[in-house]
Scaffold this active site. Structure first.
Site, PDB file in Angstrom:
ATOM      1  N   GLU A 179       0.957  -1.171  -0.045  1.00 25.13           N
ATOM      2  CA  GLU A 179      -0.020  -0.056   0.067  1.00 25.13           C
ATOM      3  C   GLU A 179       0.928   1.413  -0.037  1.00 25.13           C
ATOM      4  O   GLU A 179       0.413   2.316   0.459  1.00 25.13           O
ATOM      5  CB  GLU A 179      -0.987  -0.225   1.238  1.00 25.13           C
ATOM      6  CG  GLU A 179      -2.063  -1.303   0.975  1.00 25.13           C
ATOM      7  CD  GLU A 179      -2.726  -1.203   2.329  1.00 25.13           C
ATOM      8  OE1 GLU A 179      -2.568  -0.383   3.134  1.00 25.13           O
ATOM      9  OE2 GLU A 179      -3.821  -2.126   2.347  1.00 25.13           O
ATOM     10  N   GLU A 254      -5.315  -8.058  -0.925  1.00 22.76           N
ATOM     11  CA  GLU A 254      -6.003  -8.053   0.686  1.00 22.76           C
ATOM     12  C   GLU A 254      -7.426  -7.242   0.414  1.00 22.76           C
ATOM     13  O   GLU A 254      -7.688  -6.468  -0.293  1.00 22.76           O
ATOM     14  CB  GLU A 254      -4.916  -6.931   1.247  1.00 22.76           C
ATOM     15  CG  GLU A 254      -5.350  -6.882   2.531  1.00 22.76           C
ATOM     16  CD  GLU A 254      -4.407  -5.686   3.307  1.00 22.76           C
ATOM     17  OE1 GLU A 254      -3.162  -5.635   3.303  1.00 22.76           O
ATOM     18  OE2 GLU A 254      -4.920  -5.023   4.448  1.00 22.76           O
TER      19      GLU A 254
END
Length: 693
Positions: A179, A254
């Site tokens: 991320e 995810e």
């Protein structure tokens, strides 16, 4: 024993007329969709499996079976783990295999152990590694891992090679930086170095963030060739047009991250289907694998199941376990989805369906979900309103499926009303098909699996032990651990703590904080340059804690502390309040502070009796704190802070080496007696026997 086959007609739709019935066709003769890459769980990001490690062996084995054993529980296809980076990554820090450029150690942390246990149960499970953070040396004085792409790629490759050399684990997939921004040069460098290291089998998933990398892949053919899977987080079941047009496999690498009650289970079941129906995503990976971290840390119970009491052995099989099984027990990696409109799509009355076929064409599975909006809300992103109604459907099998005469049925219906029992993973009588057709009446908030597979099992064990509070007194002298092991129950929030033999052998084994410089962090937890480890019950109020502390002269921290009523960890650990007893031996200074950042200092004093090892004692009762060093009382102070309860803790006031030994925590009454015992005897070597778990 299987009941006699009957056509299933449920009472919810008995009033439907034939005109209301909708036919859904499942036909492989028009071609197939994308390869199915599997359903997975994520351990890390971070320290989400921390408390699982020291569960009693019986219960720990049961938990692992429920997660990984084929045809038993969740039966996961993929285990994704954090490549530890010595920095906070949500619920704690995970140790790096290379704290420094000259240092390699493949016995740190617990992800190695977890991957081994997963492989024991399912040799075909896929393994996937991803870094959240990196040790400070990787950044070369910056906060970026990309300043030297070759160095960072070498670091990651050593982790992959270590997995094989020391644990015989083959890593199947590797990511870039969780991320956080990706770097094109680094991705290409990593691919080239993997290939040159004989690791052509390791495929790259990128960027583990958004779909935006697709535009760069169209512009850069070398980048496009380097990436095998585009991984997006929390896509809300939709992918971008550009990502689809790359032709690459698309993953929700995810997803979920939702409290694991029945609403969370509904979220999980809905996205498992709709990630493919809406977004062509062929794999969905749950953050997290198992909620095995303390209450009051971020995202409590956001896992497929819950195991937070190694001291009691209690664990909870949550709804996502069985809702996962509806897919994983009746498919395998390498199966193919049918095409949209011919076996994949939305139900007219709300909900979705997917169908998959085995590579040899002999087996076939349909999964249907009908979760309503309010019973399938995920933590992110927002879910637009929609409605679901009971509906009657006709299943019409064509192509190579036309000759199927019956399909086995597995059924779940979570309860959202008091007094109504959950139904999870119940085997029903099979659906009998006539000329490839069969009728089902489907209700709201249900999952149906229809399959030719005969091996589904709802695994079970005797009930686990009853839940119990964290036991006091608790002690640990660290003698029972292997070198480099992270001690049980101490949940490191910043820094990294490992067991070593004491330098002079005078203390046997000790626990050492080993991070000496700020890491390439994933979040803001390290902004204070302090280390913190917490333990116990976040509702502890009146408490006693003691620990022996040593601060050396090389690469050392400037100070250390013990603490009570620590209010928080995670990425906001730097904001933690509580009662902190700091010592700074090099300046003969002591402090009592109501926060970790030392902005709420209650007392500052001088102490000239420091030794090489110093026994710190802290008793907190109501609004009063008493501290001792080596049996000498150094303060009794009124507290002005807001923190009335929290964890016990210890740590360092800056990154640098510090040693800890003979940790003891007890209730305040026993603690006050203990302080008096130490004060009278002035015996700084007094300590309890190690804890039982």
């Amino acid at each position: 024993m299987m009941k006699h086959p009957v056509i299933i007609t449920l009472s919810l739709c008995m009033l439907n007329t034939l005109a209301d019935r909708v036919t859904y066709t499942f036909d492989d003769s028009v071609g197939l969709g994308r390869h199915f890459d599997g359903i997975g769980g994520l351990s890390g990001g971070g320290a989400t499996s921390k408390l699982l490690v020291n569960y009693p062996e019986e219960q720990r084995s049961q938990i692992l079976d429920l997660l990984f054993k084929p045809n038993f529980g969740a039966s996961l296809d993929i285990l994704k783990v954090e490549i530890g980076g010595d920095a906070q990554s949500t619920d704690g820090t995970e140790a790096s295999h290379m704290h420094n450029s000259w240092d390699e150690n493949y016995e740190r942390g617990y992800e190695w152990w977890l991957m081994v246990e997963a492989k024991k149960r399912n040799p075909d499970i896929k393994l996937y590694g991803l870094p959240w953070a990196f040790p400070g040396w990787i950044g070369n004085g910056t906060r970026s891992p990309y300043t030297n792409p070759t160095q960072t790629a070498t670091y990651i490759i050593k982790w992959i090679q270590g997995a094989k050399k020391y644990y015989n684990l083959t890593i199947d997939y590797v990511g870039i930086w969780n991320e956080r921004p990706y770097d094109i040069t680094y991705i290409i460098t990593l691919r080239n170095m993997l290939d040159n290291s004989g690791l052509t089998n390791v495929r790259i998933v990128a960027p583990d963030g958004s779909w935006s990398i697709a535009s760069d892949m169209f512009k850069n053919a070398t980048l496009n060739a380097a990436i095998d899977y585009i991984g997006c987080h929390y896509p809300g079941t939709y992918s971008s047009k550009e990502a689809v047009n790359t032709g690459k496999q698309l993953w929700a690498s995810e997803d979920y991250s939702t409290f694991n009650d029945n609403v969370g289970g509904g979220c999980w079941a809905r996205i498992l289907n709709q990630n493919y129906v809406n977004g062509n995503m062929t794999s969905t990976i749950s953050w997290n694998l198992i909620a095995s971290y303390y209450m009051n840390l971020p995202f409590y119970r956001d896992g497929l199941m819950t195991a937070v009491e190694p001291w009691s052995g209690n664990y909870i099989i949550e709804s996502p376990i069985w809702l996962t099984a509806h897919t994983t027990q009746f498919t395998s990696v390498g199966w193919k989805y049918l095409r949209h409109g011919s076996g994949v799509g939305k139900l007219n009355g709300g909900g979705s369906y997917v169908a998959l076929i085995s590579p040899d064409g002999k087996d076939f599975t349909i999964v249907i979900e009908t979760f309503s909006h309010d019973h399938s809300l995920c933590i992110r992103p927002p879910l637009p309103k929609y409605t679901v109604s009971p509906q009657q459907i006709m299943i019409d099998l064509k192509g190579s499926f036309a000759g199927i005469s019956r399909l086995n049925i597995w059924y779940s219906k979570p309860s959202y009303s008091a007094g109504v029992d959950d139904i999870f993973f119940l085997q029903k009588s099979p659906l009998v098909l006539t000329n490839g057709q069969g009728q089902l009446d489907i209700g709201v908030d249900e999952v149906w699996t229809l399959t030719t597979i005969n091996t589904g099992v709802k695994g079970s064990f005797p009930p686990p032990p009853a839940s119990a509070a964290f036991p006091l007194p608790y002690t640990d002298n660290f003698e029972s651990y292997m070198d480099s092991q992270e001690p049980n129950n101490l949940a490191q929030q910043t820094g990294s703590y490992e067991v070593f033999n004491s330098d002079n052998g005078d203390h046997g084994k000790i626990m050492r904080q080993v991070v000496t410089k700020q890491p390439v962090s994933w979040c803001s937890a390290e902004k204070l340059n302090v280390s913190l480890s917490v333990i116990g019950d976040p509702q502890w109020a009146d408490l006693y804690i003691e620990c022996d502390v040593r601060i050396g002269n090389v690469n050392n921290t400037d100070g250390a502390f013990i603490a009570a009523r620590v209010t928080q960890g995670g990425c906001q650990a730097f904001e933690a309040e509580g009662v902190y007893f700091f010592i700074f031996p090099s300046t003969n200074t002591i402090k009592l502070s109501n926060d970790l950042a030392q902005t709420q200092v209650v007392f500052t004093g001088s102490f000239t009796g420091f030794k090489e090892w110093n026994k710190l004692s802290l008793a907190v009762h109501a609004k009063l704190a008493t501290g001792m060093i080596n049996g000498e009382k150094v303060f009794t102070q009124n507290l002005s802070g807001k923190a009335n309860e929290g964890f016990a803790g210890l740590g360092t006031s800056s990154f640098g080496l510090a040693d800890f030994d003979n940790l003891a925590i007890m209730n305040i009454d026993d603690g006050l007696k203990r302080m008096e015992e130490i004060r009278v005897k002035k015996d700084t070597k007094l300590y309890f026997k190690p804890g039982k778990f």
